[in-house]
Design a protein around this motif. Structure first.
Motif, PDB file in Angstrom:
ATOM      1  N   SER A   1      -1.913   7.470   0.031  1.00  0.00           N
ATOM      2  CA  SER A   1      -2.091   6.031  -0.155  1.00  0.00           C
ATOM      3  C   SER A   1      -0.715   5.419  -0.388  1.00  0.00           C
ATOM      4  N   ILE A   2      -0.567   4.180   0.053  1.00  0.00           N
ATOM      5  CA  ILE A   2       0.749   3.538  -0.044  1.00  0.00           C
ATOM      6  C   ILE A   2       0.612   2.117  -0.553  1.00  0.00           C
ATOM      7  N   GLU A   3       1.717   1.637  -1.078  1.00  0.00           N
ATOM      8  CA  GLU A   3       1.910   0.217  -1.366  1.00  0.00           C
ATOM      9  C   GLU A   3       3.169  -0.159  -0.608  1.00  0.00           C
TER      10      GLU A   3
ATOM     11  N   GLY B   1      -5.494  15.815   0.225  1.00  0.00           N
ATOM     12  CA  GLY B   1      -6.619  15.065  -0.322  1.00  0.00           C
ATOM     13  C   GLY B   1      -7.376  15.836  -1.385  1.00  0.00           C
TER      14      GLY B   1
ATOM     15  N   GLN C   1       1.354   5.635   6.338  1.00  0.00           N
ATOM     16  CA  GLN C   1       0.462   6.686   5.835  1.00  0.00           C
ATOM     17  C   GLN C   1       0.489   7.911   6.738  1.00  0.00           C
TER      18      GLN C   1
ATOM     19  N   ARG D   1     -12.465  14.187   0.028  1.00  0.00           N
ATOM     20  CA  ARG D   1     -11.739  13.842   1.251  1.00  0.00           C
ATOM     21  C   ARG D   1     -11.752  15.013   2.229  1.00  0.00           C
TER      22      ARG D   1
ATOM     23  N   THR E   1       8.587   0.671   0.100  1.00  0.00           N
ATOM     24  CA  THR E   1       7.257   1.242  -0.016  1.00  0.00           C
ATOM     25  C   THR E   1       7.224   2.277  -1.133  1.00  0.00           C
TER      26      THR E   1
ATOM     27  N   ASP F   1       0.379  -0.551   7.529  1.00  0.00           N
ATOM     28  CA  ASP F   1       0.271   0.437   6.454  1.00  0.00           C
ATOM     29  C   ASP F   1      -0.109   1.812   6.998  1.00  0.00           C
ATOM     30  N   THR F   2      -1.008   1.841   7.977  1.00  0.00           N
ATOM     31  CA  THR F   2      -1.473   3.126   8.511  1.00  0.00           C
ATOM     32  C   THR F   2      -0.349   3.920   9.167  1.00  0.00           C
TER      33      THR F   2
ATOM     34  N   ILE G   1       4.670   5.642  -2.275  1.00  0.00           N
ATOM     35  CA  ILE G   1       3.686   6.520  -1.646  1.00  0.00           C
ATOM     36  C   ILE G   1       3.082   7.457  -2.685  1.00  0.00           C
ATOM     37  N   ASP G   2       1.745   7.611  -2.634  1.00  0.00           N
ATOM     38  CA  ASP G   2       1.019   8.572  -3.466  1.00  0.00           C
ATOM     39  C   ASP G   2       0.388   9.594  -2.540  1.00  0.00           C
TER      40      ASP G   2
ATOM     41  N   SER H   1      -3.676  10.772   7.946  1.00  0.00           N
ATOM     42  CA  SER H   1      -3.290  10.045   6.733  1.00  0.00           C
ATOM     43  C   SER H   1      -4.178  10.386   5.535  1.00  0.00           C
TER      44      SER H   1
END
Length: 179
Positions: free
Chosen positions: A99-101, A73, A56, A77, A107, A52-53, A109-110, A95
């Motif tokens: 944030s991701i799923e 951020g 990101q 942050r 995927t 995941d990183t 991404i936010d 990163s």
């Protein structure tokens, strides 16, 4: 005679397939290669998994490249990142604000950003989406389903004028103390 042959060929084409023809077609389907790669990350030689990183960082770097993005951020942050930068030997967090799923093939991404005053938020957001989708899909082979952009603040030019040193005196852009 040629007309009779073409008429016969049309009749054969219009006739539904027989039971034997259906069996033959089903056999061809069964004999076809059973493994078809669902994504570039899954091949018949093996699978590739991506942390995941990694996604990101790629998304964070590509978002920062967009003109009009001042920072990534939310306020908390950014404050944490400023403190971390003061620690000798620390690394910049690429990163932050992302944030991701992620699944095996796709995927979402936010991204949270601060936009510079005067920049069109709509244009900056669209450019962020385009840049992230291009970078992530090219680098990872994952399909990016969506990129959600949250603008948490607008950076004003006067914010830079209020820079002060640790003792409270103002400093110039070159770092010299102003009286």
């Amino acid at each position: 005679m040629a007309d009779d042959q073409s008429t016969a060929a049309r009749r054969v084409a219009a006739v539904p397939t027989t039971g034997e023809e259906q069996k033959r077609q089903a056999e061809q389907v069964r004999e076809a290669p059973k493994y078809q790669a669902a994504s570039p990350l899954q091949t018949d030689q093996g699978n590739t998994s991506i942390a995941d990183t990694v996604v990101q960082k790629i998304a964070g770097i590509s978002a920062r490249e967009v003109p009009g993005v001042y920072a990534m951020g939310n306020a908390a942050r950014r404050a944490f990142d400023q403190l971390a930068e003061r620690i000798p030997g620390s690394q910049t967090n690429a990163s932050g604000g992302v944030s991701i799923e992620k699944g095996e093939k796709q995927t979402a991404i936010d991204v949270t950003v601060v936009v510079e005053y005067g920049a069109s938020i709509v244009d900056v957001s669209n450019n962020i989406r385009r840049n992230i989708i291009s970078a992530v899909e090219r680098a990872t082979g994952l399909e990016v389903l969506e990129v959600n952009v949250t603008v948490s603040d607008v950076h004003l030019p006067t914010d830079d004028d209020a820079d002060t040193s640790s003792n409270g005196s103002k400093t110039s852009s070159t770092g010299k103390e102003l009286e």
